[in-house]
Design a protein around this motif. Structure first.
Motif: not given
Length: 416
Positions: A71-75, A103-110, A170-174, A228-230
């Motif tokens: 499960r991967q999160v992208v902005h 796919v889904a929108v990430q939960h408000a709590e992240g 390699r370096a997603a910072f997420a 800062t990650v995320d």
């Protein structure tokens, strides 16, 4: 997974120039450069998010997965009324089976949780499963999901495996997530952290009315190293925030193809191919692309301790300009940031940096110049990063430095 549990999850899936701190922009004439389409009749596919992909690095990227959900999160930048995924097996060593995708929108709590009302199943040619050949990129069917500008999108892939080595960033910072089995439709509380790399996913397009998309092409500075990650503080993310604050008709997608360690001249394995080797995938292959910003060369200089010839770096810039303009794209040169004090700094390297920056500023070959050197340099010692913007290694900007970079990008005129 028990049948009742599986059924309840399935029920939740709906089918269906110079620009620096002064704020001044000087543009040269741009023969053949494209302009934003006039009289747009309706929505079109626009790149909303992307990443530069590479061969697998040591660890998870090399070993791959078997019967696992990642499960991967992208902005995203621009939102839209529909989405489509772009998956990559460009650097894979065997055909890649996708058992299921959502796919889904990430939960408000992240974290790994999703907003279950937005959960959608992804199909490929009408099927839930697909196999991506070695060396190929794959595009999903349109996904009926309206997402807002600047949303965090969660993409879940079930990999029956064994996958073998994976195409990755390699370096997603997420932070991304994993769990055994097919849990693509799960709400997300049972996932564990996977790390901060992206695997297999290299793009999300949105169907929207926009002015197209702009690609930010570079190395670890564009990639967001040491931010800062995320928090999505890569400088293109901060550019996107400025773009999305504009009236809707002025919006466009912002696409980040920075790869940590990337160079103009040489392939670097998990740090990416050379600039022109990845041009077709990372620039011209992007949906709706109308402009590109090039910030690249410091690793060629530092990695050789200044032994590289500035003329060789300039020759790649000229090839990049010519290729972009042949496609009707606007192309912007970004000056290299100060790096005195960095681990690979040398006086010879500084001379190369100055020579390349002089070409970018004065050649007139770009459609515009974005002067990150002046925007981030220490006023008291311009060959060093401003201490307020230094992440600590004297090479990469911190979160505030990324904001300073974004502030001098000409967002109103970038794609026009």
């Amino acid at each position: 997974m028990p049948a009742a549990r599986a059924s309840s999850r399935r029920s939740r899936i709906r089918r269906g120039t110079v620009f620096a701190a002064t704020g001044l922009l000087l543009l040269t004439a741009a023969p053949g450069a494209s302009t934003a389409p006039e009289g747009r009749a309706g929505p079109a596919w626009t790149g909303s998010w992307t990443t530069g992909v590479t061969v697998a690095s040591a660890g998870t990227g090399q070993t791959g997965f078997t019967d696992t959900t990642i499960r991967q999160v992208v902005h995203l930048s621009v939102g839209g009324s529909e989405l489509r995924l772009r998956l990559s097996n460009v650097f894979g060593t065997s055909p890649l089976r996708i058992g299921a995708a959502t796919v889904a929108v990430q939960h408000a709590e992240g974290g790994s949780r999703v907003d279950e009302d937005t959960l959608r199943q992804v199909r490929f040619g009408g099927e839930r499963m697909t196999t991506i050949p070695i060396g190929a990129e794959w595009v999903s069917d349109p996904i009926d999901l309206t997402v807002a500008d600047g949303a965090n999108l969660t993409v879940s892939l079930h990999l029956p495996g064994p996958t073998g080595p994976l195409t990755q960033h390699r370096a997603a910072f997420a932070t991304n997530w994993t769990t055994p089995g097919n849990e693509t439709a799960a709400e997300g509380t049972g996932f564990t952290p996977l790390g901060t790399s992206w695997y297999l996913l290299d793009g999300v397009d949105a169907r929207t009315v926009s002015a197209g998309s702009a690609v930010f092409f570079g190395d670890s500075i564009t990639d967001g190293a040491n931010t800062t990650v995320d928090r999505n503080y890569r400088y293109p993310d901060r550019v996107a925030a400025r773009v999305l604050a504009k009236p809707e008709r002025a919006e466009y997608g912002v696409l980040n193809t920075g790869i940590g360690g990337a160079r103009l001249l040489t392939d670097q394995g998990p740090a990416g191919q050379s600039a022109m080797a990845r041009f077709d995938r990372d620039v011209s292959g992007q949906s709706g692309v109308r402009a590109v910003v090039l910030l690249l060369g410091i690793n060629d200089i530092g990695g050789t301790r200044g032994a590289v010839a500035a003329e060789d770096l300039i020759s790649v810039h000229r090839q990049f300009i010519a290729r972009a303009k042949s496609l009707g794209l606007k192309v912007y040169g970004a000056t290299l940031l100060p790096f005195e004090g960095a681990g690979y700094y040398t006086p010879e390297g500084e001379a190369d940096r100055q020579a390349l920056n002089k070409f970018i500023r004065t050649s007139g070959e770009y459609d515009g110049v974005i002067d990150f050197d002046r925007a981030t340099g220490d006023p008291a010692q311009p060959t060093r990063l401003n201490p307020a913007y230094d992440a600590g290694d004297h090479l990469h900007p911190n979160d505030a430095g990324m904001e300073a970079m974004a502030a001098v990008v000409p967002v109103d005129r970038l794609v026009r």
